[in-house]
Design a protein around this motif. Structure first.
Motif, PDB file in Angstrom:
ATOM      1  N   ARG A 167      25.726  79.891  50.973  1.00  0.00           N
ATOM      2  CA  ARG A 167      27.099  79.485  51.239  1.00  0.00           C
ATOM      3  C   ARG A 167      28.034  80.686  51.274  1.00  0.00           C
ATOM      4  N   THR A 190      35.782  74.866  57.001  1.00  0.00           N
ATOM      5  CA  THR A 190      34.627  74.854  57.905  1.00  0.00           C
ATOM      6  C   THR A 190      33.314  75.304  57.268  1.00  0.00           C
ATOM      7  N   GLU A 218      31.607  74.380  54.689  1.00  0.00           N
ATOM      8  CA  GLU A 218      30.687  73.383  54.149  1.00  0.00           C
ATOM      9  C   GLU A 218      29.704  72.855  55.190  1.00  0.00           C
ATOM     10  N   PHE A 219      30.161  72.737  56.437  1.00  0.00           N
ATOM     11  CA  PHE A 219      29.310  72.115  57.458  1.00  0.00           C
ATOM     12  C   PHE A 219      29.008  73.034  58.638  1.00  0.00           C
ATOM     13  N   GLY A 248      25.149  73.462  59.906  1.00  0.00           N
ATOM     14  CA  GLY A 248      24.628  72.249  60.529  1.00  0.00           C
ATOM     15  C   GLY A 248      25.273  71.965  61.867  1.00  0.00           C
ATOM     16  N   ILE A 249      26.592  72.118  61.955  1.00  0.00           N
ATOM     17  CA  ILE A 249      27.297  71.881  63.206  1.00  0.00           C
ATOM     18  C   ILE A 249      26.888  72.906  64.253  1.00  0.00           C
ATOM     19  N   THR A 273      20.649  66.628  49.061  1.00  0.00           N
ATOM     20  CA  THR A 273      22.113  66.703  49.008  1.00  0.00           C
ATOM     21  C   THR A 273      22.664  65.991  47.778  1.00  0.00           C
ATOM     22  N   TYR A 293      24.191  72.284  49.249  1.00  0.00           N
ATOM     23  CA  TYR A 293      24.772  72.871  50.464  1.00  0.00           C
ATOM     24  C   TYR A 293      23.748  72.898  51.593  1.00  0.00           C
ATOM     25  N   PHE A 352      22.893  69.215  52.747  1.00  0.00           N
ATOM     26  CA  PHE A 352      23.943  68.597  53.547  1.00  0.00           C
ATOM     27  C   PHE A 352      23.886  69.068  54.996  1.00  0.00           C
ATOM     28  N   ASN A 353      23.663  70.351  55.201  1.00  0.00           N
ATOM     29  CA  ASN A 353      23.587  70.871  56.562  1.00  0.00           C
ATOM     30  C   ASN A 353      22.301  70.452  57.269  1.00  0.00           C
ATOM     31  N   ILE A 379      22.937  67.044  58.699  1.00  0.00           N
ATOM     32  CA  ILE A 379      23.658  67.124  59.967  1.00  0.00           C
ATOM     33  C   ILE A 379      22.688  67.414  61.116  1.00  0.00           C
ATOM     34  N   THR A 403      20.462  64.509  61.912  1.00  0.00           N
ATOM     35  CA  THR A 403      21.234  63.390  62.464  1.00  0.00           C
ATOM     36  C   THR A 403      21.444  63.556  63.964  1.00  0.00           C
TER      37      THR A 403
END
Length: 307
Positions: A136, A165, A167-168, A171-172, A225, A234, A237-238, A241, A244
């Motif tokens: 992170r 931004t 946190e994600f 993954g994004i 997560t 962390y 969570f990514n 994403i 998904t």
């Protein structure tokens, strides 16, 4: 034979030039960089995996020559290898006893590319375990440098943007990369089909299905997560994403099928995409639709297709 090799080298060189044009920061340069996979994928879908490998290698050499070894490695990892994988799975097939040809499912290929992106995140996390703040912290430092060079502004504004931004972001970034691969592949297949030189018949993208292992990967990431430590949470969570993203594409396919039953399907589809782009959160609803299709069976119920 020699013409095909030269053409593959040309596609690789074109891809490299498109990729490096993004460094200029201009709108046109960024647009070209987003389609840097297109020449490699197109030559691959038309001529096979060997041509893809030649084009990808030529692209790596060109980027390394005109930029740096590091840039060449990034190009190979984010453009060259994924393009080759997409073509490999896209052209994989087997003959059925009836004599027909069964092509590798597009949904499985998409899931494996998502897995490739997840592995990249895992490697980056392991490589930055000893960094200040762990993975992170490394992402936060990267975003701070990126926003400083591209946006400027005060330290307070930049810090606030980083906090919103970080946190994600991993993954994004991978999900966006997966979207770009899909767009490049669909465009390449469409052009080849129009010219009648495609190797594989154009798949029905509305019938995408997820392999079972993708569900378990998603569940495992969700558990990480919810119950992992700060660093594990962390990463998990990514990963959620990333895993998904294929379900989002499946959900879009379902929507495309369902709106065909409406009197104004184009208008309905336009409204869906506008809501997704403007609001953002409908993406989660679309992904949820794709995730639960295995149990809902909407395609079979309303469109008479296998769910």
């Amino acid at each position: 034979m020699h013409k095909g090799i030269v053409f593959a080298f040309g596609c690789g060189f074109a891809s490299a030039m498109m990729s490096t044009s993004g460094q200029s920061g201009s709108g046109l340069g960024v647009l070209l960089a987003n389609f840097a996979m297109f020449p490699i994928i197109m030559i691959g879908l038309a001529r096979g995996t060997k041509s893809t490998a030649i084009a990808a290698l030529a692209g790596v050499v060109a980027v390394t020559t005109f930029s740096s070894i590091f840039a060449g490695g990034i190009y190979g990892f984010t453009i060259g290898i994924p393009s080759w994988l997409l073509v490999r799975y896209g052209l994989m097939n087997r003959a059925n006893p009836s004599g027909s040809v069964e092509w590798y499912p597009v949904g499985n290929a998409l899931a494996k590319l998502a897995g490739y992106g997840a592995i990249a995140i895992a490697i980056a996390a392991i490589a930055n375990m000893e960094s200040e703040g762990g993975f992170r912290g490394a992402v936060e430092h990267l975003l701070d440098k990126l926003f400083t060079s591209r946006l400027g502004g005060s330290d307070v504004e930049r810090s606030l943007l980083v906090d919103r931004t970080v946190e994600f972001f991993p993954g994004i970034a991978v999900a966006g990369w997966l979207l770009l691969i899909s767009i490049n592949a669909i465009l390449a297949q469409g052009i080849l089909t129009r010219r009648g030189v495609q190797v594989r018949p154009t798949p029905n993208y509305s019938r995408l299905e997820a392999p079972e292992w993708l569900y378990w990967a998603w569940v495992g990431s969700a558990i990480l997560t919810l119950f992992g430590g700060p660093h594990a949470t962390y990463i998990g969570f990514n990963l959620v994403i990333i895993f998904t993203a294929p379900f989002f594409f499946i959900g879009l396919g379902i929507i495309h099928l369902l709106v065909k039953n409406l009197s104004l399907p184009i208008l309905a589809l336009s409204a869906v995409y506008i809501f997704i782009v403007i609001l953002g959160w409908p993406m989660l609803a679309v992904a949820g639709l794709g995730f639960f299709e295995q149990w809902l069976g909407l395609r079979k119920k309303y469109c008479g297709t296998r769910s």
